[in-house]
Motif scaffolding. Structure first.
Motif, mmCIF file in Angstrom:
data_model
loop_
_atom_site.group_PDB
_atom_site.id
_atom_site.type_symbol
_atom_site.label_atom_id
_atom_site.label_comp_id
_atom_site.label_asym_id
_atom_site.label_seq_id
_atom_site.Cartn_x
_atom_site.Cartn_y
_atom_site.Cartn_z
ATOM 1 N N ARG A 110 66.475 -61.380 -50.406
ATOM 2 C CA ARG A 110 65.910 -60.027 -50.381
ATOM 3 C C ARG A 110 65.922 -59.420 -51.783
ATOM 4 N N SER A 111 67.005 -59.603 -52.545
ATOM 5 C CA SER A 111 67.092 -59.075 -53.904
ATOM 6 C C SER A 111 66.022 -59.689 -54.795
ATOM 7 N N VAL A 112 65.804 -60.969 -54.670
ATOM 8 C CA VAL A 112 64.779 -61.659 -55.459
ATOM 9 C C VAL A 112 63.390 -61.122 -55.110
ATOM 10 N N LYS A 113 63.139 -60.911 -53.819
ATOM 11 C CA LYS A 113 61.843 -60.379 -53.378
ATOM 12 C C LYS A 113 61.586 -59.003 -53.982
ATOM 13 N N LEU A 114 62.596 -58.137 -53.973
ATOM 14 C CA LEU A 114 62.435 -56.800 -54.536
ATOM 15 C C LEU A 114 62.217 -56.853 -56.043
ATOM 16 N N PHE A 115 62.950 -57.731 -56.722
ATOM 17 C CA PHE A 115 62.801 -57.838 -58.169
ATOM 18 C C PHE A 115 61.405 -58.341 -58.537
ATOM 19 N N ARG A 116 60.910 -59.319 -57.795
ATOM 20 C CA ARG A 116 59.558 -59.816 -58.062
ATOM 21 C C ARG A 116 58.515 -58.729 -57.853
ATOM 22 N N ALA A 117 58.685 -57.932 -56.807
ATOM 23 C CA ALA A 117 57.756 -56.830 -56.556
ATOM 24 C C ALA A 117 57.832 -55.798 -57.675
ATOM 25 N N PHE A 118 59.045 -55.524 -58.153
ATOM 26 C CA PHE A 118 59.241 -54.546 -59.220
ATOM 27 C C PHE A 118 58.546 -54.993 -60.507
ATOM 28 N N ARG A 119 58.602 -56.278 -60.807
ATOM 29 C CA ARG A 119 57.974 -56.786 -62.035
ATOM 30 C C ARG A 119 56.478 -56.536 -62.040
ATOM 31 N N ASN A 120 55.873 -56.401 -60.856
ATOM 32 C CA ASN A 120 54.435 -56.186 -60.751
ATOM 33 C C ASN A 120 54.083 -54.738 -60.426
ATOM 34 N N GLU A 121 55.049 -53.815 -60.633
ATOM 35 C CA GLU A 121 54.824 -52.414 -60.261
ATOM 36 C C GLU A 121 53.577 -51.838 -60.934
ATOM 37 N N GLN A 122 53.393 -52.123 -62.219
ATOM 38 C CA GLN A 122 52.287 -51.519 -62.949
ATOM 39 C C GLN A 122 50.933 -52.106 -62.554
ATOM 40 N N THR A 123 50.910 -53.384 -62.161
ATOM 41 C CA THR A 123 49.639 -54.042 -61.842
ATOM 42 C C THR A 123 49.332 -54.067 -60.352
ATOM 43 N N ASP A 124 50.353 -53.908 -59.522
ATOM 44 C CA ASP A 124 50.148 -53.946 -58.068
ATOM 45 C C ASP A 124 51.074 -52.918 -57.421
#
Length: 240
Positions: free
Chosen positions: A8-22
């Motif tokens: 779950r932590s990895v999933k959230l971090f991956r989503a965060f990395r794409n905050e500006q583009t998605d």
């Protein structure tokens, strides 16, 4: 059911990395996780939930899907209308002066707002005030000394908030959205804990790093370490 696993932590971090583009994917992922997390502390179906800093409605969708009677507020009209017209039951108002009567809501929730408030203790007190006895206050925020404490000016905030803002402006040619001393302030995990423990009308239930696996939650109990290792701090309180 909320499970604070490494996956779950990895999933959230991956989503965060794409905050500006998605942005949509990031905020929908975060909102769903948040609704699951809050529900692990208190039932949501049929409960009145006030979201202090509700923004454009991603959290509204997630909490309503759980059966909550959702009301959101935000002082920024730009945030309220980021996905078009403000959604149903969204109010423009300040978190430090909530237009809600005392003891009116079952759950008072806030995500990543406290660090943007010049009077964080006043907002905390307001969140407790509007919650019913036996109700739940759930808030999360970014401690100043965490890796994301300076938001888009990170990690240069470690050398000072004003320096980080000047560096960002010089590098990008634009002022940061989160300007230190104006829309971003230094507030610590320790200060929030001290405030919570001093209250006579609310009891601290739990404090933990929001995005970490459950087996790392112990860092919240270590002064100093919790400021830099938490990334995002959560306090859960019960209104007395």
């Amino acid at each position: 059911m909320h499970a604070a696993t490494l996956g779950r932590s990895v999933k959230l971090f991956r989503a965060f990395r794409n905050e500006q583009t998605d942005r949509d994917t990031f905020y929908r992922t975060l909102a769903q996780d948040s609704a699951d997390q809050v529900e692990s502390f208190t039932p949501l179906a049929g409960r009145v939930l006030l979201d202090v800093g509700g923004g454009p409605g991603y959290f509204a969708d997630a909490f309503r899907a759980k059966g909550a009677r959702y009301v959101g507020l935000d002082p920024d009209v730009g945030e309220l209308s980021a996905r078009g017209a403000p959604g149903q039951d969204m109010i423009r108002a300040s978190g430090t002066n909530l237009p809600v009567r005392t003891g009116a809501v079952d759950v008072c929730y806030s995500s990543n707002v406290l660090e943007h408030v010049s009077e964080p203790h006043r907002m905390l007190a307001e969140m407790v005030r509007v919650t019913k006895p036996g109700g739940t206050v759930f808030l999360s925020f970014t401690p100043w000394l965490s890796p994301w404490g300076g938001h888009e000016t990170s990690p240069w905030h470690y050398l000072g908030g004003h320096y980080a803002a000047r560096r960002y402006a010089a590098k990008t040619g634009a002022e940061p959205k989160n300007r230190f001393g104006t829309s971003l302030f230094a507030f610590s995990f320790g200060a929030a804990l001290a405030w919570a423990r001093a209250q006579d009308n609310a009891r601290l239930v739990r404090a933990f790093p929001r995005y970490h696996p459950s087996w790392v939650s112990w860092v919240a109990s270590v002064p100093g370490l919790r400021e830099v290792a938490s990334w995002n701090a959560v306090l859960v309180l019960t209104r007395l």
